[in-house]
Design a protein around this motif. Structure first.
Motif, mmCIF file in Angstrom:
data_model
loop_
_atom_site.group_PDB
_atom_site.id
_atom_site.type_symbol
_atom_site.label_atom_id
_atom_site.label_comp_id
_atom_site.label_asym_id
_atom_site.label_seq_id
_atom_site.Cartn_x
_atom_site.Cartn_y
_atom_site.Cartn_z
ATOM 1 N N ARG A 62 0.851 -1.183 0.000
ATOM 2 C CA ARG A 62 0.000 0.000 0.000
ATOM 3 C C ARG A 62 0.884 1.227 0.000
ATOM 4 O O ARG A 62 1.959 1.221 0.592
ATOM 5 C CB ARG A 62 -0.917 0.022 1.217
ATOM 6 N N VAL A 63 0.393 2.245 -0.640
ATOM 7 C CA VAL A 63 1.097 3.519 -0.664
ATOM 8 C C VAL A 63 0.148 4.571 -0.105
ATOM 9 O O VAL A 63 -0.970 4.740 -0.603
ATOM 10 C CB VAL A 63 1.546 3.907 -2.083
ATOM 11 N N GLU A 64 0.579 5.255 0.939
ATOM 12 C CA GLU A 64 -0.225 6.300 1.550
ATOM 13 C C GLU A 64 0.518 7.623 1.435
ATOM 14 O O GLU A 64 1.685 7.729 1.826
ATOM 15 C CB GLU A 64 -0.531 5.976 3.015
ATOM 16 N N THR A 297 -5.247 11.805 3.600
ATOM 17 C CA THR A 297 -4.334 10.746 3.189
ATOM 18 C C THR A 297 -4.984 9.941 2.067
ATOM 19 O O THR A 297 -6.126 9.500 2.196
ATOM 20 C CB THR A 297 -4.002 9.821 4.373
ATOM 21 N N VAL A 298 -4.260 9.794 0.988
ATOM 22 C CA VAL A 298 -4.732 9.018 -0.152
ATOM 23 C C VAL A 298 -4.055 7.652 -0.097
ATOM 24 O O VAL A 298 -2.827 7.564 -0.049
ATOM 25 C CB VAL A 298 -4.413 9.719 -1.482
ATOM 26 N N VAL A 338 12.850 -1.918 3.597
ATOM 27 C CA VAL A 338 11.448 -1.516 3.668
ATOM 28 C C VAL A 338 10.880 -1.375 2.257
ATOM 29 O O VAL A 338 11.421 -0.659 1.416
ATOM 30 C CB VAL A 338 11.298 -0.198 4.443
ATOM 31 N N VAL A 339 9.794 -2.075 2.027
ATOM 32 C CA VAL A 339 9.099 -1.979 0.741
ATOM 33 C C VAL A 339 7.954 -0.980 0.819
ATOM 34 O O VAL A 339 7.767 -0.142 -0.057
ATOM 35 C CB VAL A 339 8.573 -3.355 0.310
ATOM 36 N N ALA A 340 7.153 -1.045 1.877
ATOM 37 C CA ALA A 340 6.021 -0.140 2.035
ATOM 38 C C ALA A 340 5.619 -0.129 3.499
ATOM 39 O O ALA A 340 5.982 -1.016 4.278
ATOM 40 C CB ALA A 340 4.852 -0.571 1.157
ATOM 41 N N ARG A 341 4.858 0.900 3.852
ATOM 42 C CA ARG A 341 4.317 1.024 5.209
ATOM 43 C C ARG A 341 2.805 0.899 5.134
ATOM 44 O O ARG A 341 2.157 1.580 4.342
ATOM 45 C CB ARG A 341 4.721 2.367 5.824
#
Length: 381
Positions: A62-64, A297-298, A338-341
């Motif tokens: 996920r990308v926020e 936040t998107v 880290v790939v994503a948060r």
């Protein structure tokens, strides 16, 4: 008392003092030995660490990204005609909401009334001249027909004069339309519904053509511009246009959804990031409208990352590493790729080829690689 008795008493006092000193020294020695034993016993007990059992697998990234809600329409309304401002409507004051077509300011229109009357007169004169030219052309054509002769040229039929007269009518019509438009533009109206951000004119002020009157932002069709780094862009499934994304408020609650209208067509010239435009914002509740200027936040659903671990965010150390417990209760450490948060989770690539991991949820700065510990499994809610 004799001198021999006094000397005996002093010797007894001295011996008692020496005996008390020896007793104190022995007592201190016993206490030190006990402390050493206690400290040795404490050191020999492995510390307890809280671990979370995890499995390597495929996790969706996920990308926020934080973004600002912007109006689709935002314009400085400018005067199309010049003159004296005779009225500024109360709705034109900053902060007021206006509907499409509401008057904001009025410019003195005497001049434009006169220009309209003159344009109407010229239009009627042009129409009359065109009718006369057409009548003359018909008469000339009839005369040649009665005489049984062919007209030598168009001039004999007065066709050029007729064309000029018709063109004059068109020109007069255009001037008339312009005069009517200029008269209408003496009343400056809101081109769309929205909010007045600032007002630039006051009654009694002279304005020229092109002078700003008010700044108006739309209250509907909010748009959101999102900027993504190259790493974030590569996490997303392509093509991005047409995908639905979640809009989250500052409390972490989902406000609604939006649709990606355009994505990645160009880079921001300042940040060199990918620009993504969102539209068709649909709110889940009418009473929780998103206002222009809100920071939201998107959340984009990205591609699936294989051979990854979803570790708790607290497992990351300050230097960007994470700890885990080996099979023999030994601590190990590796830099976190880290790939994503993902909210309170972090998606990292597994540093080793193994299926099961015991990740330390709350690492301490005092931990050492190879240190023996007592793992305690944390209950995941």
């Amino acid at each position: 008392m004799s001198s021999s008795s006094r000397r005996g008493a002093r010797w007894l006092t001295l011996m008692a003092a020496v005996a008390a000193l020896i007793a104190v020294i022995m007592l201190l020695g016993a206490v030190e030995d006990t402390a050493d034993v206690t400290q040795a016993e404490a050191v020999s007990t492995p510390p307890v660490v809280t671990v979370e059992p995890l499995s390597v697998g495929d996790h969706q990234a996920r990308v926020e990204v934080l973004a600002e809600v912007k109006p689709r329409w935002n314009a400085d309304l400018k005067a199309e005609v010049g003159g004296l401002v005779v009225k500024v409507d109360d709705r034109a004051l900053a902060g007021n909401r206006v509907q499409q077509g509401d008057p904001l300011a009025v410019i003195e229109d005497t001049r434009y009334q006169a220009e309209l009357a003159e344009a109407e007169q010229l239009f009627r004169e042009a129409q009359l001249a065109a009718e006369q030219a057409e009548y003359a052309s018909r008469v000339a054509r009839r005369q040649f027909s009665r005489a049984g002769e062919q007209p030598p040229n168009d001039l004999a039929l007065q066709l050029p004069q007729l064309d000029i007269a018709k063109a004059a009518v068109d020109a007069a019509q255009a001037r008339l339309n312009l005069a009517r438009r200029q008269l209408r533009q003496t009343v400056i109206r809101a081109p769309y519904s929205g909010y007045v951000i600032r007002r630039y004119v006051s009654p009694g002020q002279m304005v020229m053509t092109g002078d700003p009157v008010a700044n108006l932002i739309g209250d509907r069709h909010q748009g959101i511009e999102v900027r993504l780094s190259r790493a974030q862009w590569q996490l997303l499934a392509q093509p991005l246009a047409g995908q639905s994304v979640a809009i989250i408020d500052d409390q972490g609650e989902q406000l609604g959804k939006a649709v990606v209208r355009q994505a990645g067509g160009y880079l921001d010239e300042t940040t060199r990031q990918y620009v993504v435009h969102l539209s068709d914002l649909v709110l889940e509740q009418d009473e929780s409208r998103v206002l222009v200027g809100d920071l939201v936040t998107v959340r984009f659903d990205g591609r699936v990352v294989s051979n990854s671990l979803s570790i708790p965010a607290t497992a990351l150390t300050a230097e960007g590493a994470f700890w885990w417990v080996e099979g023999d209760d030994i601590l190990a450490k590796a830099p976190a790729s880290v790939v994503a948060r993902l909210e309170d989770r972090v998606l990292v690539q597994a540093p080793e080829a193994r299926a099961q991991w015991q990740v330390v949820a709350l690492p301490m700065a005092s931990y050492l690689p190879g240190q023996r510990v007592r793992p305690r499994v944390r209950e995941v809610r």
